[in-house]
Design a protein around this motif. Sequence first.
Motif, PDB file in Angstrom:
ATOM      1  N   UNK A 112      15.199 -26.065   4.102  1.00  0.00           N
ATOM      2  CA  UNK A 112      13.897 -25.765   3.499  1.00  0.00           C
ATOM      3  C   UNK A 112      13.861 -24.301   3.096  1.00  0.00           C
ATOM      4  N   UNK A 113      12.949 -23.975   2.192  1.00  0.00           N
ATOM      5  CA  UNK A 113      12.878 -22.617   1.646  1.00  0.00           C
ATOM      6  C   UNK A 113      11.432 -22.168   1.575  1.00  0.00           C
ATOM      7  N   UNK A 114      11.159 -21.012   2.172  1.00  0.00           N
ATOM      8  CA  UNK A 114       9.831 -20.392   2.124  1.00  0.00           C
ATOM      9  C   UNK A 114       9.990 -18.973   1.600  1.00  0.00           C
ATOM     10  N   UNK A 115       9.128 -18.593   0.667  1.00  0.00           N
ATOM     11  CA  UNK A 115       9.168 -17.239   0.114  1.00  0.00           C
ATOM     12  C   UNK A 115       7.863 -16.527   0.459  1.00  0.00           C
ATOM     13  N   UNK A 116       8.002 -15.335   1.026  1.00  0.00           N
ATOM     14  CA  UNK A 116       6.832 -14.576   1.453  1.00  0.00           C
ATOM     15  C   UNK A 116       6.432 -13.529   0.407  1.00  0.00           C
ATOM     16  N   UNK A 117       5.435 -12.762   0.760  1.00  0.00           N
ATOM     17  CA  UNK A 117       4.769 -11.801  -0.125  1.00  0.00           C
ATOM     18  C   UNK A 117       4.505 -10.572   0.736  1.00  0.00           C
ATOM     19  N   UNK A 118       5.612  -9.989   1.298  1.00  0.00           N
ATOM     20  CA  UNK A 118       5.506  -9.112   2.457  1.00  0.00           C
ATOM     21  C   UNK A 118       5.377  -7.629   2.130  1.00  0.00           C
ATOM     22  N   UNK A 119       5.463  -7.250   0.850  1.00  0.00           N
ATOM     23  CA  UNK A 119       5.369  -5.841   0.477  1.00  0.00           C
ATOM     24  C   UNK A 119       3.940  -5.489   0.085  1.00  0.00           C
ATOM     25  N   UNK A 120       3.351  -4.540   0.796  1.00  0.00           N
ATOM     26  CA  UNK A 120       1.999  -4.104   0.443  1.00  0.00           C
ATOM     27  C   UNK A 120       1.984  -3.426  -0.924  1.00  0.00           C
ATOM     28  N   UNK A 121       3.039  -2.682  -1.236  1.00  0.00           N
ATOM     29  CA  UNK A 121       3.081  -2.008  -2.531  1.00  0.00           C
ATOM     30  C   UNK A 121       3.146  -3.025  -3.670  1.00  0.00           C
ATOM     31  N   UNK A 144      -2.030 -12.076   7.937  1.00  0.00           N
ATOM     32  CA  UNK A 144      -0.927 -13.030   8.048  1.00  0.00           C
ATOM     33  C   UNK A 144       0.045 -12.813   6.892  1.00  0.00           C
ATOM     34  N   UNK A 145       1.322 -13.142   7.104  1.00  0.00           N
ATOM     35  CA  UNK A 145       2.281 -13.060   6.002  1.00  0.00           C
ATOM     36  C   UNK A 145       2.049 -14.226   5.024  1.00  0.00           C
ATOM     37  N   UNK A 146       1.564 -13.913   3.846  1.00  0.00           N
ATOM     38  CA  UNK A 146       1.288 -14.929   2.830  1.00  0.00           C
ATOM     39  C   UNK A 146       2.613 -15.422   2.245  1.00  0.00           C
ATOM     40  N   UNK A 147       2.725 -16.732   2.036  1.00  0.00           N
ATOM     41  CA  UNK A 147       3.956 -17.260   1.471  1.00  0.00           C
ATOM     42  C   UNK A 147       3.713 -18.571   0.753  1.00  0.00           C
ATOM     43  N   UNK A 148       4.771 -19.103   0.158  1.00  0.00           N
ATOM     44  CA  UNK A 148       4.709 -20.420  -0.493  1.00  0.00           C
ATOM     45  C   UNK A 148       6.014 -21.154  -0.222  1.00  0.00           C
ATOM     46  N   UNK A 149       5.963 -22.472  -0.282  1.00  0.00           N
ATOM     47  CA  UNK A 149       7.170 -23.282  -0.119  1.00  0.00           C
ATOM     48  C   UNK A 149       7.856 -23.432  -1.465  1.00  0.00           C
ATOM     49  N   UNK A 150       9.135 -23.046  -1.509  1.00  0.00           N
ATOM     50  CA  UNK A 150       9.914 -23.152  -2.728  1.00  0.00           C
ATOM     51  C   UNK A 150      10.736 -24.430  -2.765  1.00  0.00           C
ATOM     52  N   UNK A 151      11.585 -24.536  -3.759  1.00  0.00           N
ATOM     53  CA  UNK A 151      12.408 -25.723  -3.970  1.00  0.00           C
ATOM     54  C   UNK A 151      13.840 -25.412  -3.540  1.00  0.00           C
ATOM     55  N   UNK A 152      14.257 -26.003  -2.410  1.00  0.00           N
ATOM     56  CA  UNK A 152      15.574 -25.713  -1.872  1.00  0.00           C
ATOM     57  C   UNK A 152      16.680 -26.118  -2.829  1.00  0.00           C
ATOM     58  N   UNK A 153      16.475 -27.202  -3.583  1.00  0.00           N
ATOM     59  CA  UNK A 153      17.505 -27.688  -4.487  1.00  0.00           C
ATOM     60  C   UNK A 153      17.745 -26.810  -5.686  1.00  0.00           C
ATOM     61  N   UNK A 154      16.885 -25.819  -5.916  1.00  0.00           N
ATOM     62  CA  UNK A 154      17.052 -24.909  -7.050  1.00  0.00           C
ATOM     63  C   UNK A 154      17.679 -23.576  -6.650  1.00  0.00           C
ATOM     64  N   UNK A 335      11.741 -12.452   1.646  1.00  0.00           N
ATOM     65  CA  UNK A 335      10.727 -11.432   1.901  1.00  0.00           C
ATOM     66  C   UNK A 335       9.645 -11.344   0.842  1.00  0.00           C
ATOM     67  N   UNK A 336       9.877 -11.920  -0.333  1.00  0.00           N
ATOM     68  CA  UNK A 336       9.041 -11.585  -1.474  1.00  0.00           C
ATOM     69  C   UNK A 336       9.519 -10.284  -2.081  1.00  0.00           C
ATOM     70  N   UNK A 337       8.960  -9.946  -3.217  1.00  0.00           N
ATOM     71  CA  UNK A 337       9.414  -8.776  -3.959  1.00  0.00           C
ATOM     72  C   UNK A 337       9.370  -7.511  -3.111  1.00  0.00           C
ATOM     73  N   UNK A 338      10.459  -6.767  -3.144  1.00  0.00           N
ATOM     74  CA  UNK A 338      10.548  -5.484  -2.456  1.00  0.00           C
ATOM     75  C   UNK A 338      10.125  -4.393  -3.435  1.00  0.00           C
ATOM     76  N   UNK A 339       9.068  -3.684  -3.118  1.00  0.00           N
ATOM     77  CA  UNK A 339       8.622  -2.559  -3.947  1.00  0.00           C
ATOM     78  C   UNK A 339       8.213  -1.406  -3.047  1.00  0.00           C
ATOM     79  N   UNK A 340       8.512  -0.203  -3.488  1.00  0.00           N
ATOM     80  CA  UNK A 340       8.108   0.989  -2.769  1.00  0.00           C
ATOM     81  C   UNK A 340       6.933   1.669  -3.446  1.00  0.00           C
ATOM     82  N   UNK A 341       6.532   2.843  -2.968  1.00  0.00           N
ATOM     83  CA  UNK A 341       5.351   3.519  -3.501  1.00  0.00           C
ATOM     84  C   UNK A 341       5.569   4.177  -4.860  1.00  0.00           C
ATOM     85  N   UNK A 342       6.828   4.425  -5.233  1.00  0.00           N
ATOM     86  CA  UNK A 342       7.095   5.136  -6.480  1.00  0.00           C
ATOM     87  C   UNK A 342       7.362   4.155  -7.631  1.00  0.00           C
TER      88      UNK A 342
END
Length: 403
Positions: A112-121, A144-154, A335-342
């Motif tokens: 199974x595959x879950x993708x989160x939205x863990x970067x505040x930036x 809470x860590x917001x996320x969605x279920x993705x498609x493992x076969x893709x 983890x969801x998209x990784x973004x920093x402050x800059x």
Amino acid sequence: MITWVEGAAGSPYDIDNLPYAVVSTDATPARLGARIGDRVLDLGAAARTLRPAWAPLLDVAALNPLMAAGPRTWDEVRSWVVELLTDPALRDRVTLLGVDEVTTSLPFEVADYVDYYASEHHATNVGRIFRPDGDALLPNWKHLPVGYHGRAGSIVVSGTAVHRPAGQRKAPADDAPTYGPSLRLDIEAELGFVVGRSLPLGERVGTAELADTVFGVTGVNDWSARDLQAWEYVPLGPNLAKSFATSVSAWVTPLAALAAARVDVPGQEVAVLPYLQESGPNGVPSGYDVDVEVELNGVVVARPPYRTMYWSPAQMLAHLTVNGASLRVGDFFASGTISGPEQDQRGSFLELSWGGREPFAVGEEQRTFLEDGDEVVLRYSAPGALGGRIGLGEVRGRILPTR
């Protein structure tokens, strides 16, 4: 620890790294390999000749049997690989292949595959782009860590070309939706975590169980069709905008190799519920000091830092099963998209171009979203136990026209 493999000492793939992949050649079937420098240790062949009891774990075309064997076996196999590559007396008893000589495939069978939205930036940037007159973060985001279920076969291995997806899209000025190729195709630079443990329905994983549950990490590009997403995601979230392809690295870095990269996550000022509380070395949640490099058509356009993420891997894992959901060997969460402050630390083109309104430079070009023929490469590195930086592989993909 000094390896006898020529050119490996001091490289990003020194003895303190040893990522795993599924490799094959024209003459040999797929089996596990461990990278050392610019060479690959043939683990399948080594197991057959030196450790026959481990052949069912290593002389196979996926990491799943090794992962299912559990943390004690993970450590034993890793120690054995270190021994093979540091004891000169064993050099004639193992087979090394060139990295360029082998073909890699998807390193594990995805459950199974879950993708989160863990970067505040990232979440704040997206909120400001889509809700300029409202709150950037929705009320639940810091609880809470917001996320969605993705498609493992893709999920596909690095190097696999990605066809531009098609679907429904509707611009704000349009009266009705239309069907066609996505016009706002994007990337998301992420870090993924491969689960090596099964857990039945009704049980839960605590934040202290990360090392016993997660086998290793891999780079992730969560390709995203932003125009399809904007039309479909209310009220249930992403679906077709992300299910057409998710690319992962061919190499899975054992979690043990990242011990020197552990860092405190930035302050979580909102108190979380007990199941999300985590006591790292300094009494706060722990993340990893992983640097990402985003390259478009040979030009580096961003360098997102994973150490700036708000939610930790252990918190994402705990949230995954708090409702009693099961775990399977081969489950995967990102983890969801990784973004920093800059500005140059943004891990998506949506952010780099601020919703397509502010093009960014790619050499002499000004770009917003992906065009057919574009090639994206994500590269990852982290501090290693020997004082240098270890390489976590790359995630490469080229955009092809819609079928």
